[in-house]
Design a protein around this motif. Structure first.
Motif, short mmCIF file in Angstrom:
data_model
loop_
_atom_site.label_atom_id
_atom_site.label_comp_id
_atom_site.label_asym_id
_atom_site.label_seq_id
_atom_site.Cartn_x
_atom_site.Cartn_y
_atom_site.Cartn_z
N GLU A 106 1.03 -1.34 -0.01
CA GLU A 106 0.00 0.12 0.09
C GLU A 106 0.73 1.20 -0.03
O GLU A 106 0.52 2.24 -0.64
CB GLU A 106 -0.94 -0.04 1.18
CG GLU A 106 -2.05 -1.04 1.11
CD GLU A 106 -2.75 -1.21 2.34
OE1 GLU A 106 -3.82 -1.62 2.34
OE2 GLU A 106 -2.31 -0.79 3.32
N HIS A 107 1.93 1.25 0.60
CA HIS A 107 2.85 2.17 1.10
C HIS A 107 3.47 2.72 -0.55
O HIS A 107 3.66 3.77 -1.02
CB HIS A 107 4.00 2.07 1.87
CG HIS A 107 4.97 3.22 2.10
ND1 HIS A 107 5.13 4.08 2.33
CD2 HIS A 107 6.30 3.29 1.34
CE1 HIS A 107 5.94 4.93 2.40
NE2 HIS A 107 6.92 4.51 1.61
N LEU A 112 -5.17 2.97 -5.16
CA LEU A 112 -5.92 1.81 -4.63
C LEU A 112 -7.48 1.71 -5.03
O LEU A 112 -7.92 2.82 -4.75
CB LEU A 112 -5.92 1.76 -3.08
CG LEU A 112 -4.39 1.86 -2.50
CD1 LEU A 112 -4.32 2.43 -1.03
CD2 LEU A 112 -3.61 0.53 -2.82
N LEU A 123 -9.06 0.70 5.30
CA LEU A 123 -8.62 1.99 5.34
C LEU A 123 -9.56 3.20 5.76
O LEU A 123 -8.97 4.20 5.76
CB LEU A 123 -7.71 2.60 4.08
CG LEU A 123 -6.73 1.32 3.77
CD1 LEU A 123 -5.96 1.77 2.38
CD2 LEU A 123 -5.66 1.17 4.72
N ARG A 156 -1.87 2.03 8.68
CA ARG A 156 -2.05 1.92 7.31
C ARG A 156 -2.72 2.81 6.62
O ARG A 156 -2.68 3.37 5.60
CB ARG A 156 -2.85 0.55 7.10
CG ARG A 156 -2.02 -0.90 7.13
CD ARG A 156 -2.75 -2.06 7.03
NE ARG A 156 -3.60 -2.02 5.82
CZ ARG A 156 -4.60 -2.66 5.66
NH1 ARG A 156 -5.23 -3.49 6.55
NH2 ARG A 156 -5.22 -2.75 4.57
N TYR A 168 -7.80 6.79 -3.72
CA TYR A 168 -8.49 5.65 -3.29
C TYR A 168 -10.00 5.57 -3.55
O TYR A 168 -10.84 6.57 -3.25
CB TYR A 168 -8.17 5.67 -1.71
CG TYR A 168 -8.80 4.44 -1.03
CD1 TYR A 168 -7.78 3.42 -0.66
CD2 TYR A 168 -9.87 4.42 -0.23
CE1 TYR A 168 -8.55 2.37 -0.17
CE2 TYR A 168 -10.51 3.39 0.40
CZ TYR A 168 -9.59 2.51 0.34
OH TYR A 168 -10.32 1.06 1.21
N ASP A 222 -9.12 -6.14 -3.29
CA ASP A 222 -8.21 -4.95 -2.77
C ASP A 222 -7.37 -4.95 -4.21
O ASP A 222 -6.09 -5.76 -4.03
CB ASP A 222 -7.65 -5.19 -1.40
CG ASP A 222 -6.94 -3.75 -1.12
OD1 ASP A 222 -6.68 -2.92 -1.74
OD2 ASP A 222 -6.60 -4.06 0.13
N LEU A 224 -4.17 -3.04 -5.94
CA LEU A 224 -3.28 -2.13 -5.63
C LEU A 224 -2.61 -1.74 -6.80
O LEU A 224 -1.67 -2.97 -7.49
CB LEU A 224 -2.22 -2.61 -4.72
CG LEU A 224 -2.87 -3.06 -3.15
CD1 LEU A 224 -3.05 -4.52 -3.02
CD2 LEU A 224 -1.83 -2.60 -2.10
#
Length: 282
Positions: A106-107, A112, A123, A156, A168, A222, A224
């Motif tokens: 995620e970083h 996302l 999140l 997170r 997001y 999810d 990414l």
């Protein structure tokens, strides 16, 4: 650079992508080693993520493998340098490895996209809502385990804030809004938090109401996005933990599923009003 006995998912992914480049060039690891002037064992260690490589080495591999995709090469170079030392590192002795890998992915993600049917996206969860979920985990978590997972989840959420805030998009089914985890007050606060987060420029919250149809199997997704589409990752929640997918056919499938879900969701403004009405009914 020294070898790593416990490579992260990100390191493994870099090695796997280098292996794909080699195989696409029609080279065995032995032939690649001879071409690049390294031993075959080193090639195998790099491709397994056990041996960190420099950006210069990645570019040398790409030249040897006749890869002309500069965007992909630069994205791979950005993944070099060994294990990223981030805030998630302090949890390595306390949480499953998959949760640490997820935080790192995620970083580094550039975008996302998530879709959930039963749960509020991690999140976008409040502290009280997340605690209520962790207290229902089977088998039960000990109190200190709940707190470790809770603090990890809240940290997170930092990817949604600050100068490097990631874009997001959350598609949330109406069922998730009505589950009521933690009781009436917790549920109300959680719904208000969704409304508030939807006001952020980088956050899109859209609701899929009952009766609007639902493409796919109803599985939580999810997605990414990496620097280039080849480096995207899909994370799925299962009863035994996180599952990560990165085969191109899988990425294409889940991108298609998410693209088909978006027309079933209400626009952001209507979603905000929809969430507000549910909160008033509690």
């Amino acid at each position: 650079m020294p070898p790593s006995t416990t490579p992260t998912l990100r390191q493994q992914r870099l090695g796997a992508e280098l292996r794909k480049l080699r195989e696409h060039a029609g080279l065995t690891s032995t032939a690649a080693a001879e071409l690049l002037g390294v031993n075959q064992a080193r090639i195998s260690s790099i491709e397994a993520g056990r041996y960190a490589v420099s950006a210069e080495r990645v570019r040398a591999f790409a030249r040897g493998y006749d890869c002309a995709d500069e965007s992909l090469i630069e994205a791979l170079c950005a993944m070099t340098g060994g294990r990223t030392r981030g805030w998630w590192d302090e949890y390595r002795d306390h949480l499953p490895t998959a949760l640490i890998d997820l935080a790192e992915l995620e970083h580094h993600a550039v975008e996302l996209r998530v879709c959930l049917v039963i749960h509020i996206p991690a999140l976008l969860q409040t502290t009280d809502h997340a605690r209520a979920l962790f207290q229902e985990v089977a088998p039960p978590l000990l109190p200190y385990e709940v707190e470790h997972r809770l603090s990890h989840r809240i940290k997170r959420q930092g990817v949604l804030h600050g100068r490097r805030a990631v874009r997001y998009t959350a598609l949330i089914h109406e069922a998730a809004l009505r589950m009521g985890f933690g009781g009436r007050e917790v549920a109300r606060a959680q719904l208000q938090h969704l409304i508030d987060m939807g006001e952020h420029d980088n956050v899109v919250v859209r609701v899929i109401p009952f009766g609007s149809g639902f493409p796919g199997t109803g599985q939580s997704i999810d997605y990414l996005s990496g620097r280039v589409p080849q480096l995207d990752t899909v994370q799925l929640d299962t009863h035994h933990g996180c599952e990560f997918l990165d085969a191109q056919s899988q990425l294409t499938k889940y991108r298609t599923v998410l693209d088909r879900m978006e027309p079933a969701a209400l626009p952001s403004s209507e979603s905000r009003d929809f969430i507000h009405r549910i909160a008033q009914q509690l």
